[in-house]
Write a protein that holds these residues in place. Structure first.
Motif, mmCIF file in Angstrom:
data_model
loop_
_atom_site.group_PDB
_atom_site.id
_atom_site.type_symbol
_atom_site.label_atom_id
_atom_site.label_comp_id
_atom_site.label_asym_id
_atom_site.label_seq_id
_atom_site.Cartn_x
_atom_site.Cartn_y
_atom_site.Cartn_z
ATOM 1 N N PHE A 120 0.837 -1.202 0.000
ATOM 2 C CA PHE A 120 0.000 0.000 0.000
ATOM 3 C C PHE A 120 0.874 1.254 0.000
ATOM 4 N N VAL A 121 1.829 1.309 0.917
ATOM 5 C CA VAL A 121 2.714 2.477 1.037
ATOM 6 C C VAL A 121 3.599 2.609 -0.208
ATOM 7 N N PHE A 122 4.173 1.489 -0.668
ATOM 8 C CA PHE A 122 5.053 1.523 -1.835
ATOM 9 C C PHE A 122 4.313 2.035 -3.065
ATOM 10 N N ASN A 123 3.149 1.457 -3.369
ATOM 11 C CA ASN A 123 2.423 1.833 -4.586
ATOM 12 C C ASN A 123 1.880 3.257 -4.525
ATOM 13 N N LEU A 124 1.407 3.679 -3.382
ATOM 14 C CA LEU A 124 0.961 5.060 -3.231
ATOM 15 C C LEU A 124 2.135 6.013 -3.471
ATOM 16 N N SER A 125 3.273 5.719 -2.855
ATOM 17 C CA SER A 125 4.466 6.551 -3.026
ATOM 18 C C SER A 125 4.959 6.519 -4.470
ATOM 19 N N TYR A 126 4.996 5.331 -5.065
ATOM 20 C CA TYR A 126 5.470 5.190 -6.442
ATOM 21 C C TYR A 126 4.594 5.995 -7.406
ATOM 22 N N ASP A 127 3.274 5.861 -7.263
ATOM 23 C CA ASP A 127 2.362 6.579 -8.160
ATOM 24 C C ASP A 127 2.556 8.085 -8.067
ATOM 25 N N HIS A 128 2.689 8.601 -6.866
ATOM 26 C CA HIS A 128 2.851 10.049 -6.696
ATOM 27 C C HIS A 128 4.239 10.512 -7.136
ATOM 28 N N LEU A 129 5.278 9.737 -6.856
ATOM 29 C CA LEU A 129 6.621 10.086 -7.314
ATOM 30 C C LEU A 129 6.688 10.050 -8.834
ATOM 31 N N ARG A 130 6.073 9.054 -9.435
ATOM 32 C CA ARG A 130 6.034 8.944 -10.892
ATOM 33 C C ARG A 130 5.317 10.153 -11.502
ATOM 34 N N ALA A 131 4.171 10.523 -10.931
ATOM 35 C CA ALA A 131 3.419 11.683 -11.434
ATOM 36 C C ALA A 131 4.260 12.957 -11.327
ATOM 37 N N PHE A 132 5.002 13.098 -10.235
ATOM 38 C CA PHE A 132 5.861 14.264 -10.038
ATOM 39 C C PHE A 132 6.965 14.302 -11.101
ATOM 40 N N ILE A 133 7.604 13.158 -11.347
ATOM 41 C CA ILE A 133 8.694 13.089 -12.333
ATOM 42 C C ILE A 133 8.172 13.365 -13.732
ATOM 43 N N VAL A 134 7.046 12.777 -14.075
ATOM 44 C CA VAL A 134 6.456 13.005 -15.400
ATOM 45 C C VAL A 134 6.112 14.482 -15.576
ATOM 46 N N LYS A 135 5.515 15.072 -14.567
ATOM 47 C CA LYS A 135 5.143 16.495 -14.628
ATOM 48 C C LYS A 135 6.391 17.363 -14.789
ATOM 49 N N LYS A 136 7.448 17.022 -14.060
ATOM 50 C CA LYS A 136 8.697 17.776 -14.137
ATOM 51 C C LYS A 136 9.313 17.659 -15.531
ATOM 52 N N ARG A 137 9.292 16.459 -16.112
ATOM 53 C CA ARG A 137 9.831 16.257 -17.462
ATOM 54 C C ARG A 137 9.038 17.050 -18.494
ATOM 55 N N ILE A 138 7.728 17.045 -18.365
ATOM 56 C CA ILE A 138 6.881 17.804 -19.293
ATOM 57 C C ILE A 138 7.207 19.290 -19.192
ATOM 58 N N HIS A 139 7.342 19.765 -17.963
ATOM 59 C CA HIS A 139 7.669 21.180 -17.748
ATOM 60 C C HIS A 139 9.039 21.515 -18.349
ATOM 61 N N LYS A 140 10.021 20.634 -18.138
ATOM 62 C CA LYS A 140 11.371 20.849 -18.668
ATOM 63 C C LYS A 140 11.343 20.855 -20.197
ATOM 64 N N ASN A 141 10.572 19.950 -20.803
ATOM 65 C CA ASN A 141 10.461 19.919 -22.267
ATOM 66 C C ASN A 141 9.763 21.161 -22.807
ATOM 67 N N GLN A 142 8.797 21.674 -22.083
ATOM 68 C CA GLN A 142 8.114 22.876 -22.520
ATOM 69 C C GLN A 142 9.056 24.080 -22.510
ATOM 70 N N ILE A 143 9.904 24.144 -21.484
ATOM 71 C CA ILE A 143 10.879 25.245 -21.392
ATOM 72 C C ILE A 143 11.901 25.117 -22.517
ATOM 73 N N ALA A 144 12.360 23.892 -22.791
ATOM 74 C CA ALA A 144 13.364 23.669 -23.845
ATOM 75 C C ALA A 144 12.830 24.016 -25.224
ATOM 76 N N HIS A 145 11.541 23.857 -25.438
ATOM 77 C CA HIS A 145 10.944 24.131 -26.740
ATOM 78 C C HIS A 145 10.372 25.534 -26.841
ATOM 79 N N SER A 146 10.575 26.338 -25.821
ATOM 80 C CA SER A 146 10.051 27.722 -25.859
ATOM 81 C C SER A 146 11.015 28.668 -26.516
#
Length: 146
Positions: A120-146
């Motif tokens: 329960f703890v692992f999957n909850l943490s993994y899902d939220h950490l994954r969402a954070f990393i994906v969001k950060k990558r999207i943001h970084k790609n948006q800045i690089a393409h601006s």
């Protein structure tokens, strides 16, 4: 989640679970570390296969953003996962450790209770950490393409 990430998720989950389970069993049983390590490696291998197939099937039927899953859905998920795993692992533990099915059930149940909380703890943490990393990558790609 793609196949490579699903394999990564399963391996990380099982390695951590293996280390913690062996440690607990050494403390709470009369079996030696070598025997328990071998047994838990077999059980962990079974669990990795079950983890991949169960979660792929569960995700196929339960759609939507994982970070938005309700507490009750997460509890149902982990209980179904662990019940299915017990079905396969109890006879294996009984055979390897030369235990009765009842003793293997009690031992496996103790591990399962621990792993259920851990999952329960692992999957909850993994899902939220994954969402954070994906969001950060999207943001970084948006800045690089601006």
């Amino acid at each position: 989640m793609g196949k490579i990430e699903r394999v990564f998720h399963s391996v990380i989950f099982e390695v951590l679970a293996l280390v913690m389970s062996i440690t607990g069993l050494v403390i709470f049983t009369q079996h030696d570390m070598s025997t328990l390590s071998g047994t838990m490696i077999v059980v962990a291998s079974m669990a990795m296969i079950w983890n991949y197939s169960f979660n792929a099937t569960f995700d196929h039927y339960v759609k939507g953003e994982k970070t938005q899953r309700s507490l009750s859905l997460r509890i149902i998920h982990v209980l179904l996962f662990e019940a299915g795993l017990l079905f396969f692992t109890i006879p294996v533990m009984a055979f390897i450790l030369d235990l009765s099915l009842w003793d293997a059930f009690v031992m496996d149940l103790g591990v399962t209770i621990f792993i259920t909380i851990y999952a329960f703890v692992f999957n909850l943490s993994y899902d939220h950490l994954r969402a954070f990393i994906v969001k950060k990558r999207i943001h970084k790609n948006q800045i690089a393409h601006s």
